[in-house]
Design an enzyme around this catalytic site. Structure first.
Site, PDB file in Angstrom:
ATOM      1  N   HIS A 141       0.864  -1.191   0.000  1.00  0.00           N
ATOM      2  CA  HIS A 141       0.000   0.000   0.000  1.00  0.00           C
ATOM      3  C   HIS A 141       0.898   1.237   0.000  1.00  0.00           C
ATOM      4  CE1 HIS A 141      -2.758   3.012   1.736  1.00  0.00           C
ATOM      5  NE2 HIS A 141      -3.759   2.220   1.388  1.00  0.00           N
ATOM      6  N   ASP A 215       2.828  -4.084   8.547  1.00  0.00           N
ATOM      7  CA  ASP A 215       1.658  -3.264   8.246  1.00  0.00           C
ATOM      8  C   ASP A 215       0.433  -4.148   8.469  1.00  0.00           C
ATOM      9  OD1 ASP A 215      -0.495  -2.029   7.147  1.00  0.00           O
ATOM     10  OD2 ASP A 215       0.460  -1.498   5.248  1.00  0.00           O
ATOM     11  N   GLN A 218      -4.738  -4.178   7.340  1.00  0.00           N
ATOM     12  CA  GLN A 218      -5.796  -5.105   6.921  1.00  0.00           C
ATOM     13  C   GLN A 218      -5.894  -6.304   7.852  1.00  0.00           C
ATOM     14  OE1 GLN A 218      -8.063  -4.622   4.642  1.00  0.00           O
ATOM     15  NE2 GLN A 218      -7.179  -2.720   3.886  1.00  0.00           N
ATOM     16  N   LYS A 241     -10.230   0.690  10.595  1.00  0.00           N
ATOM     17  CA  LYS A 241     -10.411  -0.596   9.901  1.00  0.00           C
ATOM     18  C   LYS A 241     -10.685  -1.710  10.910  1.00  0.00           C
ATOM     19  CE  LYS A 241      -7.187   0.655   6.194  1.00  0.00           C
ATOM     20  NZ  LYS A 241      -8.019   0.886   5.012  1.00  0.00           N
ATOM     21  N   CYS A 383      -4.881   2.471  -3.648  1.00  0.00           N
ATOM     22  CA  CYS A 383      -3.608   2.997  -3.090  1.00  0.00           C
ATOM     23  C   CYS A 383      -2.509   1.945  -3.148  1.00  0.00           C
ATOM     24  CB  CYS A 383      -3.783   3.509  -1.664  1.00  0.00           C
ATOM     25  SG  CYS A 383      -4.879   4.911  -1.554  1.00  0.00           S
TER      26      CYS A 383
END
Ligand SMILES: Cc1ncc(COP(=O)(O)O)c(C=O)c1O
Length: 465
Positions: A141, A215, A218, A241, A383
């Protein structure tokens, strides 16, 4: 499966008996938006099928309840003398502890509340020691690509398999560089949902003396994340999220680089003492959290962590695996639908699917799904331009796709509605007219009016300029 506003399609998607037809989500975690209804261009009103969870989630009801209860007690943290300040200060500290335990952070880790994952990576990029090198994959991303560009960054190509990712990293780290290095990689692709082999990547990184940042933007809402078991050095994620959209995110990780770096924000709360020509900064999270913190956001993230922990991961993972399999099987069964994956074969993934429908560009497809079926998806390159440029190359798709993504409140009916809609659109085309408008495609004319929200109206009406 009933698709409002359209008659029976000549080739309906069969639905999935095993998936249970129209059901309530099997996870006992209600979201505030449950039962939301939206108007279609035809005037019909249908239940909103939110298949855009990878972008942002509705708050869990438990999160909204915690925030509502806390609101009267919201006050300044740390130095306020009033009782509400004490309540707020305690809540802010407790939120940090809850988040740390949710991801099994090490005792010694620093936990900084940020705005979101993007903010967390910008902070970490500023905290890199001088001369540090960063290694990422081109599949990341933008939040995990762009912050590193102020220093030395090496982009590895998109690997053909998870094993190839390990080999690439092994090779890249074997270049004899002696300085500090950070490998920064996502846990789950926001475009394809595929899970990266984080534990193995961290082992490779550590064998070469490098650190690994995960990261988890998600991953964290869909799978348990255990920093100690994965042995990751840093972790970043966003509350919005994780069913806690109140403006807070998190960066967790090893304190040494963070304590040596200049404060991310210079101002009150980050200092031990200040004179007109000198300042002594504090260490730990406070060093990077100058200014009045987002206590509500932190409380919301903690409430989401607690609600998820209470329900337990097995129920959430089972629910989402079932829906993910249904979504991917359904899309694969439809002629004219192309889905995208980085890797061939079966690989575990969270509930994300990027796809295109032949003959209907993604901007228009997203608009039709919303206007005629009440389905929310996202279109574009998510993105992740380098990744999508490679996966969806070609004159028709030009690096773009539509993305459907599931969460705890997703129902089988939402996915069936999407699959049936794709059949209808493929066979009959849209039943409305659309036009390009301000860079997006929208129904033309659009008879829908945005819902009247009284309190919002009272504070925002007359604001048009
Ligand atoms: C994998 C991944 N990383 C980072 C981000 C950035 O998150 P935020 O916009 O909350 O900063 C996103 C957002 O979509 C994402 O999917």
């Amino acid at each position: 499966v009933t698709v409002p506003s359209h008659g029976a399609a000549s080739q309906r998607h069969a639905g999935d008996a095993a998936a249970g037809g129209r059901d309530r989500p099997s996870v006992p975690l209600a979201v505030v938006a449950e039962g939301l209804e939206v108007e279609l261009v035809t005037g019909e009103v249908v239940r909103y099928a939110n298949l855009d969870n990878a972008a942002s989630t509705s708050p869990l009801s438990a999160v909204a309840d915690a925030v509502d209860e806390f609101l009267p007690w919201y006050s300044s943290v740390h130095r306020g003398d009033g009782l509400a300040s004490q309540v707020s200060t305690e809540a802010y500290a407790a939120a940090r502890a809850v988040v740390a335990s949710f991801v099994s952070a090490r005792e010694t880790d620093t936990i900084v509340f940020t705005r979101n994952t993007t903010d967390s990576f910008n902070l970490l990029a500023r905290a890199l020691p001088p001369g540090a090198r960063v290694i990422t994959f081109a599949a990341e991303h933008h939040a995990n690509l762009l912050p590193w560009r102020s220093g030395a960054v090496h982009h590895l190509p998109i690997p053909a398999t998870p094993d190839a990712a390990l080999e690439m990293l092994e090779q890249a780290l074997g270049d004899g560089f002696q300085g500090p290095r950070l490998v920064s990689v996502t846990g789950a692709s926001n475009a394809t949902g595929e899970l990266w082999p984080i534990e193995a990547l961290a082992a490779v990184a550590h064998r070469h003396g490098a650190r690994l940042a995960l990261d988890a933007a998600q991953l964290v809402a869909h799978r348990p994340v255990d920093m100690r078991a994965l042995d990751v050095d840093y972790l970043a994620f966003s509350g919005h999220k994780l069913y806690a959209p109140y403006g807070a995110g998190v960066l967790i990780g090893r304190g040494d680089w963070l304590d040596t770096a200049d404060p991310y924000l210079a101002g009150g709360g980050a200092v031990r003492s200040v004179s007109l020509d000198d300042v002594e900064w504090v260490d730990g999270h406070a060093r990077h959290e100058a200014g009045s913190p987002n206590v509500l956001g932190a409380v919301a993230v903690a409430a989401a962590c607690r609600a998820i922990a209470k329900v337990g991961w097995p129920a959430i993972v089972d629910h989402e695996r079932r829906l993910t399999a249904h979504l991917h099987r359904g899309l694969a069964s439809l002629d004219g639908v192309q889905t995208y994956s980085m890797w061939d074969g079966e690989h575990d993934r969270i509930g994300v699917a990027a796809f295109n429908l032949a003959g209907c560009n993604q901007r228009k497809l997203g608009a039709i799904l919303s206007a005629e079926f009440g389905i929310a998806v996202r279109h574009g390159a998510f993105c992740a331009h380098p990744l999508m440029d490679q996966l969806a190359a070609g004159p028709e798709t030009r690096g773009g796709a539509v993305r459907a993504s599931v969460g705890v409140a997703t129902e089988t009916e939402h996915i069936d509605r999407l699959l049936n809609a794709l059949v209808e659109i493929r066979e009959r085309g849209p039943c409305w007219t659309y036009a390009a408008l301000d860079g997006r495609v929208a129904p033309d004319p659009d008879p829908r009016t945005l819902p009247r929200l009284q309190a919002l109206d009272r504070c925002l009406s007359g604001a048009e300029r």
